[in-house]
Scaffold this active site. Structure first.
Site, short mmCIF file in Angstrom:
data_model
loop_
_atom_site.label_atom_id
_atom_site.label_comp_id
_atom_site.label_asym_id
_atom_site.label_seq_id
_atom_site.Cartn_x
_atom_site.Cartn_y
_atom_site.Cartn_z
N ASP A 1 0.81 -1.22 0.00
CA ASP A 1 0.00 0.00 0.00
C ASP A 1 0.84 1.27 0.00
O ASP A 1 0.46 2.29 0.58
CB ASP A 1 -0.96 0.02 1.21
CG ASP A 1 -1.75 -1.26 1.32
OD1 ASP A 1 -2.26 -1.71 0.28
OD2 ASP A 1 -1.83 -1.82 2.43
N LYS B 1 1.99 2.21 -5.12
CA LYS B 1 2.68 1.71 -6.33
C LYS B 1 1.84 1.92 -7.57
O LYS B 1 2.37 2.18 -8.64
CB LYS B 1 2.98 0.21 -6.20
CG LYS B 1 4.04 -0.13 -5.20
CD LYS B 1 4.28 -1.64 -5.14
CE LYS B 1 3.13 -2.41 -4.57
NZ LYS B 1 2.83 -2.17 -3.15
N GLY C 1 -4.32 -4.45 -4.30
CA GLY C 1 -5.32 -3.51 -4.80
C GLY C 1 -4.61 -2.22 -5.13
O GLY C 1 -4.00 -1.60 -4.26
N HIS C 2 -4.61 -1.86 -6.40
CA HIS C 2 -3.94 -0.63 -6.80
C HIS C 2 -4.98 0.43 -7.15
O HIS C 2 -5.82 0.21 -8.00
CB HIS C 2 -3.05 -0.88 -8.03
CG HIS C 2 -1.82 -1.65 -7.69
ND1 HIS C 2 -0.99 -2.18 -8.63
CD2 HIS C 2 -1.28 -1.97 -6.51
CE1 HIS C 2 0.01 -2.80 -8.04
NE2 HIS C 2 -0.15 -2.68 -6.75
N GLN D 1 2.09 -5.99 -3.10
CA GLN D 1 2.44 -5.99 -1.66
C GLN D 1 3.72 -5.17 -1.44
O GLN D 1 3.94 -4.21 -2.14
CB GLN D 1 2.57 -7.42 -1.11
CG GLN D 1 1.23 -8.16 -1.00
CD GLN D 1 0.79 -8.83 -2.29
OE1 GLN D 1 1.58 -9.49 -2.94
NE2 GLN D 1 -0.45 -8.67 -2.66
P1 IMP Z 1 -2.64 -12.83 2.11
O1 IMP Z 1 -1.71 -12.29 1.09
O2 IMP Z 1 -4.10 -12.61 1.78
O3 IMP Z 1 -2.35 -14.26 2.47
O4 IMP Z 1 -2.41 -12.01 3.48
C1 IMP Z 1 -1.21 -12.10 4.21
C2 IMP Z 1 -0.82 -10.75 4.82
O5 IMP Z 1 -0.44 -9.88 3.77
C3 IMP Z 1 -1.96 -10.05 5.56
O6 IMP Z 1 -1.41 -9.29 6.62
C4 IMP Z 1 -2.53 -9.10 4.51
O7 IMP Z 1 -3.18 -8.00 5.10
C5 IMP Z 1 -1.23 -8.68 3.82
N1 IMP Z 1 -1.45 -8.25 2.43
C6 IMP Z 1 -1.68 -9.01 1.36
N2 IMP Z 1 -1.78 -8.25 0.26
C7 IMP Z 1 -1.60 -6.99 0.62
C8 IMP Z 1 -1.54 -5.74 -0.08
O8 IMP Z 1 -1.68 -5.65 -1.31
N3 IMP Z 1 -1.29 -4.65 0.67
C9 IMP Z 1 -1.08 -4.71 2.01
N4 IMP Z 1 -1.13 -5.83 2.71
C10 IMP Z 1 -1.37 -6.98 2.03
#
Ligand code: IMP
Length: 433
Positions: A13, A16, A40-41, A225
């Protein structure tokens, strides 16, 4: 320069989407190489907001090839919804191509079910996943039972693989988590339908990239991420299930490391985190709330409020090292406007006298004991949204930017001073060097 990787240096977040969208103007191809619709962009063009979860941000531009790499896990239902949404919004130019790697893995309904059931069973110790089935899909990939896009296109293989997987997942769902079993027939019907829609987009992207690189085309690799959600280098186990560091652009898209020219690291001017896990500079006070509301820090995927805190340069330094970052893009600097004194974390200290300045401790117990060591800078009150050059910034803002540069030893190539595309100071475009 023809191949540029963009990665987040914090916990995701970092903004990007806007930077990738900006660089995409110069790129011929934009490639995502890991993750799935956990990302999510948010992109704002002339006041209009578009949120993308799977499709690279380059899609909004004419004459681009947008690729979903083999390192991704793709939920076809979400992908098709995203394609339809973009078309409805007239945001999918007909001369722009979408290509999906035949080797990317497919997120199945049982992945989402297992993700949710596992999180629920963990109670207070949960990771706080996005519950999109990301982890279970990567588990199947590594266990060598995953369904790839090429399998989706072959009904015989798909039938056989779904059967075997449903059997196994039902064991976990019913015996371990006390949940209802999942039925294979509706899954098969649903996914066969997806195959027909996606088939025209499927290709070997490594081959396409090889041709493009030989033709000196410009390739932008878009990370999702952030480096501290990396499964190896993040705050394990509070991480995502893929490698988010720049090195994975090569594995996740099928290009060799010798083909990469530069790596831009996105540094948000403060730190945020969604989900669980340690956060040394977290602010549970008025300033934290202010940053959260001014910065509109809500997850683009789950809508969850993001935790907010001061900028943590230990995180950034580690990302610079692990991802080989060559240029830094600072985002959301305008959100800090109006805060009297700004703090930047330059190190951690524990009650046992341990110190960390360049690397986050691997042991979570140690990390949880870490206290921030701050330096303090004067803030600014002037609006900075219209600045077009670093010289246009107020003196204190400029000092904040220079301090970041000095603290991580990487030059600033861009500063974002507002959500819109044109609220940006570009000091060096990696594609125009
Ligand atoms: P997962 O990727 O859904 O398995 O989540 C694992 C961890 O990564 C959790 O803490 C999510 O909130 C975090 N996470 C996954 N994708 C994002 C992202 O795009 N931005 C911020 N945090 C993320």
């Amino acid at each position: 320069m023809s191949s540029v990787i963009v990665v987040g240096t914090q916990w995701g977040d970092e903004g990007k989407g806007k930077i990738v969208d900006l660089y995409a103007e110069d790129a011929d191809a934009v490639v995502r190489f890991q993750g799935g619709n956990n990302a999510g962009h948010t992109i704002v063009v002339q006041g209009k907001q578009t949120i993308l979860h799977l499709i690279p941000s380059g899609i909004l531009h004419n004459y681009k090839t947008c690729m979903l790499g083999n390192g991704m896990v793709i939920d076809p239902r979400v992908l098709i919804e995203e394609i339809d949404y973009l078309k409805k919004e007239n945001a999918f130019p007909p001369n722009t191509k979408l290509v999906i790697s035949d080797k990317a893995h497919v997120i199945m309904p049982y992945h989402r079910r297992v993700d949710a059931a596992r999180e629920a069973a963990k109670g207070a110790g949960k990771i706080g996943t996005t519950q999109r089935g990301i982890g279970p899909a990567y588990e199947d990939k590594v266990s060598r039972v995953g369904i790839r896009i090429c399998d989706l296109l072959d009904s015989e293989v798909l039938t056989e693989k779904i059967k075997r997987n449903v059997e196994e997942k039902n064991f976990y769902l019913t015996k371990l988590y006390g949940e209802q079993p999942i039925d294979e027939k509706p899954i098969l019907d649903e996914y066969m339908g997806y195959a027909d829609v996606l088939r025209p987009h499927v290709a070997d992207i490594s081959l396409l990239l090889d041709v493009a690189i030989r033709q000196k085309k410009k390739i932008l690799f878009e990370g999702a991420q952030g480096c501290h959600l990396d499964v190896d280098y993040g705050t394990y186990p509070f991480v995502t299930s893929s490698n988010t560091v720049a090195g994975n652009a090569c594995c996740g898209a099928g290009v060799g490391p010798t083909k990469i020219d530069s790596v831009v690291g996105i540094v948000k001017a403060y730190t945020t985190r969604v989900g669980s896990g340690p956060f040394v500079t977290e602010l549970n006070d008025e300033i934290g709330q202010r940053i959260q509301s001014v910065g509109q820090e809500f997850g683009a995927t789950t809508g969850r409020k993001r935790r907010c805190g001061w900028l943590d340069m230990v995180l950034v330094r580690q990302s610079v090292r692990v991802s080989g970052i060559t240029g830094m893009a600072i985002t959301k600097l305008d959100v800090l406007t109006g805060i009297d004194k700004l703090k930047i974390c330059v190190g951690y200290r524990t009650d046992k006298g341990e110190e960390f300045t360049k690397s986050v401790p691997a042991d979570l117990k140690v990390f949880e004991r870490c206290q921030p060591v701050y330096m303090e800078l004067d803030g600014w009150t002037e609006d900075i949204n219209t600045a077009k050059r670093l010289e246009d910034l107020p003196r204190n803002t400029r000092r904040y930017v220079d301090t970041l540069e000095n603290l991580c030893g990487v030059k600033v190539v861009l500063v974002s001073v507002g959500a819109d595309r044109n609220e940006t100071i570009v000091t060096e475009n990696p594609f125009r060097r």
